[in-house]
Design an enzyme around this catalytic site. Structure first.
Site, mmCIF file in Angstrom:
data_model
loop_
_atom_site.group_PDB
_atom_site.id
_atom_site.type_symbol
_atom_site.label_atom_id
_atom_site.label_comp_id
_atom_site.label_asym_id
_atom_site.label_seq_id
_atom_site.Cartn_x
_atom_site.Cartn_y
_atom_site.Cartn_z
ATOM 1 N N ARG A 235 0.936 -1.284 0.118
ATOM 2 C CA ARG A 235 0.171 0.112 -0.147
ATOM 3 C C ARG A 235 0.856 1.097 -0.140
ATOM 4 O O ARG A 235 1.613 1.377 0.377
ATOM 5 C CB ARG A 235 -1.005 -0.586 1.126
ATOM 6 C CG ARG A 235 -2.400 -0.886 1.121
ATOM 7 C CD ARG A 235 -2.520 -0.778 2.119
ATOM 8 N NE ARG A 235 -2.122 -1.157 3.319
ATOM 9 C CZ ARG A 235 -2.931 -1.544 4.016
ATOM 10 N NH1 ARG A 235 -4.589 -1.410 4.701
ATOM 11 N NH2 ARG A 235 -1.648 -1.590 5.616
ATOM 12 N N SER B 222 8.694 -5.238 5.793
ATOM 13 C CA SER B 222 8.396 -5.770 6.751
ATOM 14 C C SER B 222 8.581 -6.694 6.894
ATOM 15 O O SER B 222 8.308 -8.204 6.493
ATOM 16 C CB SER B 222 7.045 -6.335 6.850
ATOM 17 O OG SER B 222 5.880 -5.526 6.598
ATOM 18 N N ASP C 172 6.670 -3.487 10.239
ATOM 19 C CA ASP C 172 5.028 -3.657 10.433
ATOM 20 C C ASP C 172 5.102 -3.578 11.699
ATOM 21 O O ASP C 172 4.553 -3.149 12.417
ATOM 22 C CB ASP C 172 4.807 -4.526 9.772
ATOM 23 C CG ASP C 172 4.730 -5.876 9.493
ATOM 24 O OD1 ASP C 172 4.329 -6.768 8.638
ATOM 25 O OD2 ASP C 172 6.086 -6.259 10.587
HETATM 26 C C1 G6P Z 1 -1.199 -4.997 7.869
HETATM 27 C C2 G6P Z 1 -0.135 -3.777 8.200
HETATM 28 C C3 G6P Z 1 1.310 -4.272 7.023
HETATM 29 C C4 G6P Z 1 1.370 -5.925 7.505
HETATM 30 C C5 G6P Z 1 0.037 -6.232 8.040
HETATM 31 C C6 G6P Z 1 -0.015 -8.123 8.313
HETATM 32 O O1 G6P Z 1 -1.414 -4.737 6.591
HETATM 33 O O2 G6P Z 1 -0.484 -2.432 7.658
HETATM 34 O O3 G6P Z 1 2.098 -3.552 7.876
HETATM 35 O O4 G6P Z 1 2.407 -6.371 6.989
HETATM 36 O O5 G6P Z 1 -1.011 -6.324 8.527
HETATM 37 O O6 G6P Z 1 -1.177 -9.129 7.628
HETATM 38 P P1 G6P Z 1 -0.542 -9.938 6.910
HETATM 39 O O7 G6P Z 1 -1.705 -10.754 6.960
HETATM 40 O O8 G6P Z 1 -1.272 -9.331 5.400
HETATM 41 O O9 G6P Z 1 0.808 -9.941 6.130
HETATM 42 C C1 BGC Z 2 9.940 -11.221 8.848
HETATM 43 C C2 BGC Z 2 9.075 -9.414 9.782
HETATM 44 C C3 BGC Z 2 7.633 -8.940 9.022
HETATM 45 C C4 BGC Z 2 7.467 -10.534 9.849
HETATM 46 C C5 BGC Z 2 4.897 -9.633 9.827
HETATM 47 C C6 BGC Z 2 8.951 -11.694 9.084
HETATM 48 O O1 BGC Z 2 8.424 -12.747 8.246
HETATM 49 O O2 BGC Z 2 10.375 -11.294 8.817
HETATM 50 O O3 BGC Z 2 9.594 -8.271 9.772
HETATM 51 O O4 BGC Z 2 7.324 -8.083 10.583
HETATM 52 O O5 BGC Z 2 7.300 -11.182 8.936
HETATM 53 O O6 BGC Z 2 4.920 -9.084 8.665
#
Ligand code: G6P
Ligand code: BGC
Ligand code: BGC
Length: 922
Positions: free
Chosen positions: A547, A608, A662
């Site tokens: 995003r 992330s 994140d």
């Molecule tokens: C939200 C946060 C992101 C995060 C994500 C993890 O969308 O804004 O920064 O990485 O959650 O969740 P997801 O299920 O999208 O991996």
């Molecule tokens: C990454 C982290 C991140 C997490 C959640 C992991 O695979 O190593 O940096 O915070 O995923 O998105």
């Protein structure tokens, strides 16, 4: 027995009094009047048919006002026999044929051609046991089983027993059945309301001679239906007229409200013996029926049964003969104590007396046994009475069966119906005309139904063995399922070990020693204090969606505009340059859409992935995770890579101020509203956590006071093998198939990218064991990532009935039974439960660390959470909280679901950085 008297009299007095009514003086008229009472008109039979059908449908829909006259009890038998059932089974029959029980040894060969004659033994149950305590009865049964096995040695094979228990029971499983009420002369104490399988198991245990496994309990009608010869096509109705009467049939599962099913059929035991709709039965009940009911052990109950069942036919005949004798019409007006005593005329007497050839002779023999001296004319009259009673019984039974056949037509929306009815019971076997009268009347009442009557093989023993075979197979499958899922059931001790290991790894990581937890300083030293202001761009890369956000931070409000862009797999796994060029393309597209082109707003980059930060705007990517693998990035400062990509794009200016993980973005985002928020947790595609650590504990960063937000990168916890004691072969398969084998082991047991795959591997394993999908391995189940983690959230949602579970799995091209759907649900529950518990153990380790850091007895802290799995799974969040409460009882932890994602957090970190930069510049 002369006058009809008000109630309050002894049964006998009441019984005899109710036989007294205005007695016509002319004897033949009296006889006709008596016999006329047993004549049931076609219209009355149709009324009974219609009223019974109405009660059946009411009970199926669990409409209890008024209470339905029949019970319609699900039997958990979901299919008629395949014929493939194999094995040796013990069968115990109790209650079908009055005060006796039968033990059988049945061998199912799995082929129609080859049938092995069962060995059986009958045992008469002493009256004091039939009317004694339940323990006595079940001990008697266990004793008979041992006696049978002593007499018929079967070697030391597993003894699997099917229990045919012919009384109304609420079944909650193939081996769990609670007795509702006794019928047919049984009245043992301490059994009604209890699980009769458990009572039998306890008795067998007390007996202690043989290790018998009671795997199924069935009603005798079900055993009869399941036992009928296959050649004739599966019987879909089981009809018993023995001491009692009842029927079962295969109903469409979706019509049985008590079951959460919408496919296939299920066998329902009607328990029509209790049918007592006054409107329909009132007109056909005679004074003799009322007298018999008053005298019975259960007055007012089983009234329909008392007009049909073999236990009662003889008594009805006796009451009529006594009545006629007392009115001088029979036996010269003489009676005898035997004639006046209950139960002195049995079914076999009636059958003998009705025999078209030898009946008359038998009448004399029977009456002489009753100390009567019948005259020649008496024999014919007695035979008329027997015929009247039995004909009515057969016709009433026909009306009831016609109701069942009409129900089958309704539930299958068929005009005509071809169906096989399995019949069983003494009355069918011994009464010369019962079956033909029944057939005739059924054809009159439901002419559009083509009904074939199939006598049950050895009284249903074969059928009970069939159900037992199915139950044994299901029990074996359940055992294999529990064995397979056992490693996923983590107990408190195991979770405490995980918590302690994580704690040690945190300390080692903070001190820069070898640890699977990198404990990366993020250079975020404070959570927002609300004084942040301005417009900021934010990027959010690494979750399900990429995003670009515009975040406007004003007094007491944060406004967010964002655009979701996809990161194609080929870009995520292409070159780093392509990836970052793609990111800049999206930023430019966003700026154009938001009219921000040419503006150089401060930008916060939520990235992330594990980064070693050297500052707020410097982050060296240590390694990719979650399916990303763009080349030329690991070991690089991703802020530089972004800036270079911006540099490659003409006329774009961006001021990258901060790179945040994140977890940090989420903590900051939630911390904006709740100052107690000092931990960030992500459970989405990946999983990770960060928290505010005391700077003095962070060896790699100078300074002893204040805080530093630490990105734990707990996804890698256990990469040093410290989780191997919990890792299963399924985890190993998922890890080996991943693009980073041996890495992110904790993540691969918890996060959304992997749970679906763990489930898929377990389903493959259970299919290979023949436990699921009849052992049919399907192409689709072999396909990687076909079982999405979101399916777990859907399948485990409480509002989703099993039927929807099937729908999800059928969309995957799987053909399955409801048992399969139930097992898939349990697999999903086991996998997600373990993930939530491990996540909870991790959070407990962190909040306990914060509490001890501050030397507090009690800690109140909030955790900002984000991630699809945590947010969408119906039970994940509550299981995490429950685990944290158990493992960190001195911490009051509030989980705050982040509404705006970590983009807002990144913007707030950027805002803080800009504010700090401003104050230092001033
Ligand atoms: C939200 C946060 C992101 C995060 C994500 C993890 O969308 O804004 O920064 O990485 O959650 O969740 P997801 O299920 O999208 O991996
Ligand atoms: C990454 C982290 C991140 C997490 C959640 C992991 O695979 O190593 O940096 O915070 O995923 O998105
Ligand atoms: C019982 C039924 C049984 C029938 C035939 C009735 O009294 O309630 O469960 O099927 O007798 O044995």
């Amino acid at each position: 027995m002369d006058t009809i008297a008000p109630s309050g009299l002894q049964p006998e007095e009441r019984a005899s009094s109710c036989l007294q009514e205005d007695v016509p003086s002319d004897s033949s008229e009296l006889v006709q009047k008596c016999l006329q009472q047993f004549k049931v008109t076609r219209k009355q039979l149709q009324q009974i048919q219609v009223s019974l059908l109405r009660s059946m449908e009411q009970a199926l829909m669990e409409q209890n006002n008024p209470a339905p006259a029949v019970r319609m009890l699900p039997t958990y038998v979901g299919s008629t026999p395949h014929g493939t059932e194999q094995g040796d089974f013990l069968v115990l029959e109790l209650g079908a044929t009055g005060a006796s029980l039968r033990v059988l040894w049945v061998t199912l060969t799995g082929t129609e051609e080859h049938r092995v004659e069962p060995r059986s033994q009958e045992f008469v149950i002493p009256q004091e046991v039939v009317l004694g305590s339940g323990q006595q009865l079940f001990d008697f049964a266990a004793c008979c089983l041992s006696e049978f096995l002593d007499a018929h040695p079967v070697g030391n094979q597993d003894l699997k027993l099917g229990f045919s228990f012919s009384f109304p029971c609420h079944q909650t499983g193939l081996d769990k059945s609670t007795l509702i009420s006794w019928t047919k002369g049984f009245k043992c104490s301490g059994v009604e309301g209890h699980d009769v399988v458990q009572l039998l198991r306890d008795a067998i245990q007390r007996q202690g001679t043989y290790n018998i496994d009671v795997v199924a309990v069935v009603n005798d009608t079900v055993g009869t239906m399941m036992g009928c010869e296959l050649g004739a096509g599966p019987c879909e109705v089981g009809l018993i007229v023995d001491t009692g009467t009842n029927a079962c049939y295969m109903e469409e599962a979706r019509h049985v409200a008590a079951l959460d099913e919408d496919r296939g059929r299920t066998c329902v035991s009607i328990e029509w013996g209790s049918f007592n709709d006054d409107g329909a039965l009132g007109p056909v009940m005679t004074i003799f029926d009322h007298a018999l009911d008053y005298e019975s052990l259960n007055p007012g109950a089983q009234r329909f049964e008392k007009m049909i069942g073999g236990l009662y036919l003889g008594e009805l005949v006796r009451l009529v003969l006594a009545h006629l004798a007392q009115h001088g019409v029979l036996f010269g007006g003489c009676t005898s104590p035997a004639l006046l005593s209950r139960g002195s005329i049995l079914l076999e007497h009636v059958v003998e007396m009705e025999d078209p050839f030898t009946g008359a002779a038998h009448v004399h023999a029977v009456l002489q046994d009753l100390d009567l001296s019948p005259q020649a004319s008496d024999a014919e009259l007695v035979q008329h009475v027997c015929a009247a009673v039995c004909t009515r019984a057969a016709q009433l039974c026909a009306a009831a069966l016609a109701a069942v056949l009409s129900r089958l037509q309704h539930s299958r929306e068929q005009q005509t119906l071809q169906v096989a009815v399995a019949t069983g019971g003494q009355v069918f076997e011994v009464h010369p005309r019962f079956r033909s009268i029944l057939k005739e009347m059924v054809m009159l009442l439901v002419p559009e139904c083509d009904v074939s009557f199939i006598p049950a093989v050895d009284g249903g023993g074969q059928g009970v063995a069939m159900v037992t075979a199915v139950a044994a197979r299901l029990a074996a499958h359940r055992h294999l399922l529990e064995e397979t899922l056992a490693p996923f059931q983590l107990n408190c001790q195991q979770l405490i070990v995980v918590q302690a290991q994580m704690r040690e790894a945190m300390i080692r990581g903070l001190q820069g020693e070898a640890s699977s937890l990198r404990m990366l300083p993020t250079y975020v030293r404070a959570t927002p204090d609300g004084s942040e202001r301005g417009d900021f761009l934010a990027l959010d890369l690494g979750g399900t969606n990429f995003r670009v956000l515009l975040v406007r931070v004003a007094k007491g409000s944060v406004q967010i505009t964002n655009q979701v862009y996809s990161i194609p797999e080929c870009v995520a796994q292409g070159s780093g340059q392509e990836l970052f060029d793609h990111i800049v393309d999206c930023i430019v597209d966003f700026q154009q859409r938001q009219g921000l082109s040419g503006q150089s707003l401060p930008l916060g980059f939520t990235f992330s992935f594990p980064c070693k930060q050297l500052g707020l705007d410097q982050g060296i990517l240590l390694n990719w995770t979650k399916g990303f693998n763009a080349s030329g990035c690991e070991g690089q400062d991703v802020v530089c890579l972004l800036r270079e990509a911006i540099g490659r794009r003409q006329a774009v200016e961006l001021n990258v101020v901060a790179i945040v993980n994140d977890t940090v973005g989420t903590m900051m985002s939630c911390g904006y509203d709740d100052p107690h928020c000092e931990m960030g947790l992500i459970v989405g595609t990946g999983t990770n956590a960060c928290y505010m650590e005391e700077l003095r504990n962070v060896a790699s960063v100078a300074g002893d006071s204040g805080y530093m937000c630490i990105n734990m990168e707990w996804g890698a916890f256990g990469d040093d093998g410290s989780l191997s004691m919990l890792s299963t072969c399924f985890d190993a398969s998922v890890d080996q198939a991943s693009i980073n084998p041996g890495k992110q082991r904790f993540e691969k047991m918890i996060s959304g990218m992997y749970l679906g795959e763990i489930v898929r591997h377990i389903l493959l394993h259970l299919t290979s064991l023949g436990v699921l999908f009849q052992g049919q391995q399907t192409q689709c189940l072999q396909t990687r990532d076909i079982f999405k983690t979101k399916f777990l959230s859907e399948i485990e949602s409480d509002s989703l009935a099993l039927r929807q579970v099937r729908a999800i799995l059928e969309d995957l091209g799987l053909t399955l039974t409801s048992d399969d759907a139930l097992m898939v649900l349990e697999v999903c529950q086991a996998v997600s439960r373990r993930a939530a518990q491990l996540c909870g153990a991790g959070v407990a380790a962190v909040v306990e660390k914060i509490r001890e850091n501050r030397g507090l007895e009690e800690l109140t802290v909030s955790v900002g959470v984000d991630g699809t799995l945590y947010k969408l799974h119906p039970h994940f969040s509550s299981l995490v909280s429950a685990t944290v409460r158990k493992l960190a009882p001195h911490c009051t932890v509030t989980f705050l679901q982040s509404e705006d994602g970590s983009g807002k957090g990144a913007a707030l970190v950027t805002a803080v950085a800009c504010r700090l930069a401003q104050t230092t510049r001033v």
